[in-house]
Design an enzyme around this catalytic site. Sequence first.
Site, PDB file in Angstrom:
ATOM      1  N   ALA A  35       0.837  -1.201   0.000  1.00  0.00           N
ATOM      2  CA  ALA A  35       0.000   0.000   0.000  1.00  0.00           C
ATOM      3  C   ALA A  35       0.876   1.257   0.000  1.00  0.00           C
ATOM      4  O   ALA A  35       1.949   1.263   0.611  1.00  0.00           O
ATOM      5  CB  ALA A  35      -0.900   0.022   1.236  1.00  0.00           C
ATOM      6  N   ASP A  36       0.432   2.284  -0.699  1.00  0.00           N
ATOM      7  CA  ASP A  36       1.081   3.589  -0.522  1.00  0.00           C
ATOM      8  C   ASP A  36       0.211   4.406   0.434  1.00  0.00           C
ATOM      9  O   ASP A  36      -0.817   3.926   0.916  1.00  0.00           O
ATOM     10  CB  ASP A  36       1.315   4.296  -1.863  1.00  0.00           C
ATOM     11  CG  ASP A  36       0.039   4.607  -2.612  1.00  0.00           C
ATOM     12  OD1 ASP A  36      -1.051   4.619  -1.983  1.00  0.00           O
ATOM     13  OD2 ASP A  36       0.104   4.849  -3.828  1.00  0.00           O
ATOM     14  N   SER A  37       0.629   5.643   0.718  1.00  0.00           N
ATOM     15  CA  SER A  37      -0.087   6.396   1.755  1.00  0.00           C
ATOM     16  C   SER A  37      -1.535   6.695   1.349  1.00  0.00           C
ATOM     17  O   SER A  37      -2.418   6.767   2.184  1.00  0.00           O
ATOM     18  CB  SER A  37       0.662   7.686   2.090  1.00  0.00           C
ATOM     19  OG  SER A  37       0.965   8.395   0.908  1.00  0.00           O
ATOM     20  N   ASP A  39      -3.366   4.665  -0.560  1.00  0.00           N
ATOM     21  CA  ASP A  39      -4.099   3.402  -0.355  1.00  0.00           C
ATOM     22  C   ASP A  39      -4.530   3.290   1.104  1.00  0.00           C
ATOM     23  O   ASP A  39      -5.631   2.839   1.421  1.00  0.00           O
ATOM     24  CB  ASP A  39      -3.207   2.194  -0.688  1.00  0.00           C
ATOM     25  CG  ASP A  39      -2.928   2.080  -2.180  1.00  0.00           C
ATOM     26  OD1 ASP A  39      -3.838   2.342  -2.975  1.00  0.00           O
ATOM     27  OD2 ASP A  39      -1.792   1.724  -2.526  1.00  0.00           O
TER      28      ASP A  39
END
Lengths: 78, 245
Positions: A35-37, A39
């Site tokens: 996940a990125d921020s 997400d």
Amino acid sequence: MSDIEDRVRKIVVEHLNVEADKVTEKASFMDDLGADSLDQVELVMAFEEEFGVEIPDDAAESIQTFGDAVAFLSKATS
Amino acid sequence: MFDLTGKRALVTGASGGIGSAIAKALAEQGAEVALSGTRTGALEDVAATIDGKTHILPCNLSDLDAVERLVPQAEEALGGLDILINNAGMTRDNIFMRMKDEEWDDVLAINLTAPFHLTRAAIRGMMKRRFGRIISITSVVGVVGNPGQGNYAASKAGLAGMSKSLAYEVASRGITVNTIAPGFIGSAMTDELNDKQREAILQKVPASRLGTSEEIAACAAFLSSAEAAYITGHTLNVNGGMVMI
């Protein structure tokens, strides 16, 4: 508890496009599940919708792993 | 092309020249539009000229509580929000050395802080729907500066920087974030200029005329459309060639 776990796992699998068996209690959304921020923000939004709760920003920041999410939501909905 | 049928838009400053033209243009392309501004009567007048469903949402953008409520109100009235037009703006001109704290604060509050709050509120629903258009009206002044407008220029340059940063963050979610930077546009304010002032302005404009609100509105309709999906973090300069960047 297991019902909450299932619902949270379903959201995580759908949003992050990962295998369900990778979503373990200690699995970190960002470090282990890709996940990125953004997400992470979306996951929190999805949790809020699924469980009808509001997750404040400081609480959202503390939800780093699948286990964190399940624990928070179990408490918030009990 | 540029069909907006089924799209839902909120326009701030919708009773002004550019704001009302944008609201009309979006409605003409099929969007359902919520008009916001401080004067209910003026908004009703604009709504009466629009052929299509409109909503009137009065809001004082210097009142942060009211600002925070505006997007939820629009989402409720429209059933969701696909297009946010940050158009409302104000000037409090003064030379820099004489500029009062309030002149600085008021302009930044309306022109930059309010759009930040509205945009932050709006992208939530847009992220879920995987579609959104954030369009902020800036100014050529934000790029080249203008004596007496340190506060205004700062707010407009700030909007451009904000938009580009947000454009990065949400591009993968189908949300575009752009700005339109008008040059000299004909308005009630420019109507009051005398011939000499008018002449001085037009000398700087290769097109030798003022722009129209409708020309700004057309850009907003385009950037709102599905066809403009690959344009993000952009500033559309609409100034008759006054500044070519």
